[in-house]
Design a protein around this motif. Structure first.
Motif, PDB file in Angstrom:
ATOM      1  N   LEU A 284       0.821  -1.206   0.000  1.00  0.00           N
ATOM      2  CA  LEU A 284       0.000   0.000   0.000  1.00  0.00           C
ATOM      3  C   LEU A 284       0.857   1.258   0.000  1.00  0.00           C
ATOM      4  O   LEU A 284       0.540   2.236  -0.692  1.00  0.00           O
ATOM      5  CB  LEU A 284      -0.937  -0.017   1.209  1.00  0.00           C
ATOM      6  CG  LEU A 284      -1.943  -1.176   1.226  1.00  0.00           C
ATOM      7  CD1 LEU A 284      -2.731  -1.190   2.529  1.00  0.00           C
ATOM      8  CD2 LEU A 284      -2.898  -1.096   0.038  1.00  0.00           C
ATOM      9  N   THR A 285       1.948   1.231   0.754  1.00  0.00           N
ATOM     10  CA  THR A 285       2.827   2.401   0.776  1.00  0.00           C
ATOM     11  C   THR A 285       3.453   2.628  -0.590  1.00  0.00           C
ATOM     12  O   THR A 285       3.579   3.777  -1.048  1.00  0.00           O
ATOM     13  CB  THR A 285       3.928   2.227   1.837  1.00  0.00           C
ATOM     14  OG1 THR A 285       3.325   2.045   3.120  1.00  0.00           O
ATOM     15  CG2 THR A 285       4.835   3.453   1.890  1.00  0.00           C
ATOM     16  N   ASP A 286       3.834   1.564  -1.266  1.00  0.00           N
ATOM     17  CA  ASP A 286       4.411   1.710  -2.607  1.00  0.00           C
ATOM     18  C   ASP A 286       3.401   2.334  -3.568  1.00  0.00           C
ATOM     19  O   ASP A 286       3.762   3.166  -4.416  1.00  0.00           O
ATOM     20  CB  ASP A 286       4.861   0.354  -3.142  1.00  0.00           C
ATOM     21  CG  ASP A 286       6.160  -0.123  -2.504  1.00  0.00           C
ATOM     22  OD1 ASP A 286       6.783   0.660  -1.747  1.00  0.00           O
ATOM     23  OD2 ASP A 286       6.548  -1.283  -2.738  1.00  0.00           O
ATOM     24  N   ALA A 287       2.145   1.953  -3.440  1.00  0.00           N
ATOM     25  CA  ALA A 287       1.108   2.538  -4.301  1.00  0.00           C
ATOM     26  C   ALA A 287       0.946   4.026  -4.010  1.00  0.00           C
ATOM     27  O   ALA A 287       0.781   4.844  -4.928  1.00  0.00           O
ATOM     28  CB  ALA A 287      -0.220   1.808  -4.095  1.00  0.00           C
ATOM     29  N   ILE A 288       1.000   4.380  -2.743  1.00  0.00           N
ATOM     30  CA  ILE A 288       0.881   5.796  -2.365  1.00  0.00           C
ATOM     31  C   ILE A 288       2.086   6.586  -2.873  1.00  0.00           C
ATOM     32  O   ILE A 288       1.946   7.704  -3.383  1.00  0.00           O
ATOM     33  CB  ILE A 288       0.754   5.928  -0.834  1.00  0.00           C
ATOM     34  CG1 ILE A 288      -0.564   5.310  -0.365  1.00  0.00           C
ATOM     35  CG2 ILE A 288       0.839   7.392  -0.401  1.00  0.00           C
ATOM     36  CD1 ILE A 288      -0.683   5.164   1.141  1.00  0.00           C
ATOM     37  N   LYS A 289       3.283   6.010  -2.747  1.00  0.00           N
ATOM     38  CA  LYS A 289       4.495   6.698  -3.205  1.00  0.00           C
ATOM     39  C   LYS A 289       4.459   6.915  -4.716  1.00  0.00           C
ATOM     40  O   LYS A 289       4.830   7.997  -5.205  1.00  0.00           O
ATOM     41  CB  LYS A 289       5.731   5.878  -2.831  1.00  0.00           C
ATOM     42  CG  LYS A 289       7.058   6.569  -3.159  1.00  0.00           C
ATOM     43  CD  LYS A 289       7.250   7.817  -2.292  1.00  0.00           C
ATOM     44  CE  LYS A 289       8.673   8.361  -2.354  1.00  0.00           C
ATOM     45  NZ  LYS A 289       9.072   8.853  -3.677  1.00  0.00           N
ATOM     46  N   THR A 290       4.012   5.923  -5.452  1.00  0.00           N
ATOM     47  CA  THR A 290       3.893   6.072  -6.905  1.00  0.00           C
ATOM     48  C   THR A 290       2.932   7.193  -7.248  1.00  0.00           C
ATOM     49  O   THR A 290       3.189   8.024  -8.136  1.00  0.00           O
ATOM     50  CB  THR A 290       3.419   4.747  -7.536  1.00  0.00           C
ATOM     51  OG1 THR A 290       4.390   3.729  -7.264  1.00  0.00           O
ATOM     52  CG2 THR A 290       3.232   4.888  -9.037  1.00  0.00           C
ATOM     53  N   TRP A 291       1.814   7.231  -6.553  1.00  0.00           N
ATOM     54  CA  TRP A 291       0.816   8.300  -6.763  1.00  0.00           C
ATOM     55  C   TRP A 291       1.402   9.666  -6.404  1.00  0.00           C
ATOM     56  O   TRP A 291       1.249  10.635  -7.160  1.00  0.00           O
ATOM     57  CB  TRP A 291      -0.415   7.991  -5.906  1.00  0.00           C
ATOM     58  CG  TRP A 291      -1.451   9.065  -5.860  1.00  0.00           C
ATOM     59  CD1 TRP A 291      -2.397   9.351  -6.805  1.00  0.00           C
ATOM     60  CD2 TRP A 291      -1.675   9.995  -4.783  1.00  0.00           C
ATOM     61  NE1 TRP A 291      -3.196  10.392  -6.388  1.00  0.00           N
ATOM     62  CE2 TRP A 291      -2.775  10.802  -5.158  1.00  0.00           C
ATOM     63  CE3 TRP A 291      -1.053  10.216  -3.550  1.00  0.00           C
ATOM     64  CZ2 TRP A 291      -3.245  11.823  -4.331  1.00  0.00           C
ATOM     65  CZ3 TRP A 291      -1.534  11.229  -2.734  1.00  0.00           C
ATOM     66  CH2 TRP A 291      -2.614  12.020  -3.117  1.00  0.00           C
ATOM     67  N   VAL A 388       7.312   2.204   6.515  1.00  0.00           N
ATOM     68  CA  VAL A 388       6.842   3.263   5.615  1.00  0.00           C
ATOM     69  C   VAL A 388       8.004   4.157   5.196  1.00  0.00           C
ATOM     70  O   VAL A 388       8.135   4.537   4.025  1.00  0.00           O
ATOM     71  CB  VAL A 388       5.727   4.084   6.295  1.00  0.00           C
ATOM     72  CG1 VAL A 388       5.312   5.257   5.417  1.00  0.00           C
ATOM     73  CG2 VAL A 388       4.519   3.195   6.590  1.00  0.00           C
ATOM     74  N   SER A 389       8.867   4.495   6.143  1.00  0.00           N
ATOM     75  CA  SER A 389      10.028   5.341   5.852  1.00  0.00           C
ATOM     76  C   SER A 389      10.947   4.678   4.827  1.00  0.00           C
ATOM     77  O   SER A 389      11.442   5.339   3.903  1.00  0.00           O
ATOM     78  CB  SER A 389      10.799   5.622   7.142  1.00  0.00           C
ATOM     79  OG  SER A 389      11.990   6.341   6.884  1.00  0.00           O
ATOM     80  N   GLU A 390      11.170   3.396   4.967  1.00  0.00           N
ATOM     81  CA  GLU A 390      12.070   2.684   4.055  1.00  0.00           C
ATOM     82  C   GLU A 390      11.510   2.576   2.644  1.00  0.00           C
ATOM     83  O   GLU A 390      12.247   2.284   1.707  1.00  0.00           O
ATOM     84  CB  GLU A 390      12.372   1.291   4.611  1.00  0.00           C
ATOM     85  CG  GLU A 390      13.279   1.320   5.839  1.00  0.00           C
ATOM     86  CD  GLU A 390      13.491  -0.049   6.462  1.00  0.00           C
ATOM     87  OE1 GLU A 390      12.692  -0.964   6.159  1.00  0.00           O
ATOM     88  OE2 GLU A 390      14.426  -0.193   7.262  1.00  0.00           O
ATOM     89  N   ARG A 391      10.219   2.826   2.476  1.00  0.00           N
ATOM     90  CA  ARG A 391       9.624   2.823   1.133  1.00  0.00           C
ATOM     91  C   ARG A 391       9.700   4.201   0.481  1.00  0.00           C
ATOM     92  O   ARG A 391       9.167   4.420  -0.606  1.00  0.00           O
ATOM     93  CB  ARG A 391       8.167   2.343   1.168  1.00  0.00           C
ATOM     94  CG  ARG A 391       7.941   1.016   1.853  1.00  0.00           C
ATOM     95  CD  ARG A 391       8.913  -0.060   1.438  1.00  0.00           C
ATOM     96  NE  ARG A 391       8.737  -0.480   0.040  1.00  0.00           N
ATOM     97  CZ  ARG A 391       9.459  -1.415  -0.537  1.00  0.00           C
ATOM     98  NH1 ARG A 391      10.430  -2.008   0.131  1.00  0.00           N
ATOM     99  NH2 ARG A 391       9.236  -1.740  -1.807  1.00  0.00           N
ATOM    100  N   GLY A 392      10.363   5.153   1.143  1.00  0.00           N
ATOM    101  CA  GLY A 392      10.607   6.455   0.522  1.00  0.00           C
ATOM    102  C   GLY A 392       9.698   7.576   0.967  1.00  0.00           C
ATOM    103  O   GLY A 392       9.783   8.697   0.435  1.00  0.00           O
ATOM    104  N   ILE A 393       8.838   7.336   1.948  1.00  0.00           N
ATOM    105  CA  ILE A 393       7.982   8.404   2.471  1.00  0.00           C
ATOM    106  C   ILE A 393       8.777   9.182   3.517  1.00  0.00           C
ATOM    107  O   ILE A 393       9.374   8.594   4.423  1.00  0.00           O
ATOM    108  CB  ILE A 393       6.689   7.843   3.098  1.00  0.00           C
ATOM    109  CG1 ILE A 393       5.948   6.950   2.091  1.00  0.00           C
ATOM    110  CG2 ILE A 393       5.788   8.978   3.573  1.00  0.00           C
ATOM    111  CD1 ILE A 393       5.476   7.653   0.844  1.00  0.00           C
ATOM    112  N   THR A 394       8.795  10.498   3.399  1.00  0.00           N
ATOM    113  CA  THR A 394       9.584  11.319   4.308  1.00  0.00           C
ATOM    114  C   THR A 394       8.905  11.461   5.667  1.00  0.00           C
ATOM    115  O   THR A 394       7.682  11.284   5.797  1.00  0.00           O
ATOM    116  CB  THR A 394       9.823  12.714   3.714  1.00  0.00           C
ATOM    117  OG1 THR A 394       8.559  13.307   3.370  1.00  0.00           O
ATOM    118  CG2 THR A 394      10.676  12.625   2.458  1.00  0.00           C
TER     119      THR A 394
END
Length: 505
Positions: A284-291, A388-394
């Motif tokens: 889910l986090t990856d989908a949010i990051k892509t968006w 979540v942080s490791e998936r690129g969310i600041t």
């Protein structure tokens, strides 16, 4: 220096910049009735390279700059230069165009209609791309709920566009990733993200793996061989009422207005449970990051953040009565009704949290203390925040949601970690969260750039001014957002709506 004479042959860069919907094809100079289209006498534009292409779906020639002009560049009075072939006329909206003389507003695409002596017509669309400024939002007022498109539309209609707002109104949504199939959870999330863009409403997404995990019977069903997911080893994934698996719970209770039965409290430190949370959280986090990455600069403000946890704690939103397993086979009407009546660790009921404390290596015998429960919740929220942080969310976009119900209890501190911004619920102290000693003391230990009123409800009959005052006192200099529960109630409260509108500027 780059020159802007429009190139009539495409280059590799142009193909790389196109999407599947915008297929550009090269064409040769002989095909076009107007030559040397340029802005050479416009200082703000003349150093930028433009490219020509054919949009075959509309049979229109398209000329545009790939490198956008700087933010704020005035393109409302540009004079294009061009050389029409003999007998060719050039018009925009029916107005005859003179090269280097006629001004046009290029803040939106300008369509030139070119007509030859024989009556042949060509359409040339000229696009001058100007970079859009990133919208800076100081804070947000969000309304929460299990929202559908009609709700998004109603909220957008009530509060209008959120462009160029310092305090923006948006929505808080929830995806409980252990309560449905992964495919359905992802579809639910993508629907929310699409609606955010469609209605220009900022969105904060709570990713919950605690309060609702009914779908994952493969994690919690340790007692019923006739039901899906049965595995006696699942005792390790649920909470215990003592230090051994023989005290594993089968049931829990929750009171969010009225008491209901829920699945057993998860062992927040269980290896299988944590891996299940991580797996779904990553998807889910990856989908949010892509968006988020795909949002243009002037739409980045639509992403408020991700919340992990949901009033995280032990024995409050999933509490356990003494000998609670005995009630599972009885009518719900026989259940005790006292609910939570005190502070930690027992909350006036049967203490739970033994499984998590033992799994984490905190203790394996003796008295289960408040400090042990708090450390479990702290590790739990830190673990989720790190994923979540490791998936690129600041960090400024990651928020925890920790419990804390009684004055002086230590659970408020579990919201603090190095990967996220802390968040709490405010009900009794919604009128002025700065008076909440538990929160204010916890904030002294936080290095995060922001904190949030992740769940906020101003109960009772209040005037518009009282609503505005409570919201203003909540939205302090480091409060990123206040999320009001729930939209269905707020939608019917004119004073609340007017107060939100007053602050939405």
């Amino acid at each position: 220096m780059k020159r802007n004479t429009f190139l009539l042959l495409m280059v590799t860069l142009l193909f790389a910049a196109c999407t599947k919907k915008d297929v550009f094809v090269p064409f040769v100079a002989d095909e076009i009735l107007v030559k040397n289209f340029n802005f050479d006498n416009e200082p703000s534009v003349d150093t930028y390279k433009f490219y020509a292409s054919m949009d075959q779906s509309t049979n229109t020639y398209v000329i545009q700059n790939i490198d956008s002009l700087p933010v704020g560049t005035d393109v409302t009075k540009l004079k294009a230069q061009f050389t029409p072939l003999n007998g060719v006329t050039v018009k925009v909206n029916g107005t005859l165009q003179a090269s280097g003389v006629t001004e046009n507003d290029f803040s939106t695409p300008v369509t030139y209609v070119v007509t030859s002596e024989s009556g042949e017509t060509q359409v040339i669309q000229v696009v001058v791309n100007v970079a859009k400024a990133k919208q800076e939002v100081s804070n947000y007022i969000l309304v929460n709920g299990y929202l559908n498109e009609a709700d998004f539309q109603a909220i957008a209609t009530e509060f209008g566009t959120q462009t160029k707002k310092t305090t923006a109104v948006g929505v808080g949504v929830i995806v409980s990733y252990l309560n449905n199939t992964p495919e359905n959870c992802l579809a639910q999330l993508n629907n929310y993200l699409n609606l955010s863009v469609k209605y220009n409403l900022p969105v904060r997404i709570k990713l919950d793996g605690e309060q609702w995990w009914d779908y994952r019977s493969d994690l919690w069903n340790w007692w019923d061989p006739g039901a899906p997911g049965y595995n006696p080893a699942n005792k390790d994934n649920v909470e215990w009422a003592d230090w051994t698996a023989d005290a594993a719970v089968k049931i829990g209770w929750r009171n969010w207005g009225s008491q209901i039965r829920v699945k057993p409290m998860p062992n927040l430190m269980s290896t299988a449970y944590r891996e299940a949370c991580r797996t779904e959280l990553i998807k889910l986090t990856d989908a949010i990051k892509t968006w988020q990455d795909a949002l243009p600069e002037d739409k980045k403000f639509l992403f408020v953040g991700i919340v992990v946890g949901w009033e995280s704690g032990i024995g409050v939103n999933n509490y356990y009565y003494p000998n609670g397993n005995d009630y599972l086979g009885q009518p719900e009407s026989n259940d005790p009704k006292t609910g939570v009546t005190g502070g930690p660790p027992s909350r006036g009921l049967q203490t739970i949290g033994y499984a998590a404390a033992k799994t984490a290596g905190i203790a394996s015998s003796g008295t289960l203390t408040e400090d042990m429960q708090v450390e479990v919740v702290r590790r739990h929220l830190e673990d989720l925040s790190k994923v979540v942080s490791e998936r690129g969310i600041t960090r400024d976009k990651i928020f925890t949601h920790c419990g804390g119900w009684f004055k002086g209890e230590k659970l408020f501190n579990a919201a603090i970690n190095e990967y996220s911004c802390p968040g709490w619920s405010f009900y009794d102290s919604a009128v002025n969260p700065t008076l909440d000693e538990g929160v204010m003391n916890a904030l002294k230990n936080s290095t995060a750039p922001y904190w949030s009123a992740t769940e906020w409800s101003f109960a009772g009959d209040h005037t518009k001014d009282q609503w505005a005052s409570a919201l203003n006192l909540t939205l302090g200099p480091k409060t990123k957002y206040v999320c009001i529960y729930n939209w269905t109630d707020i939608a019917a409260n004119r004073n609340a709506l007017d107060a939100i509108s007053e602050l939405n500027k």
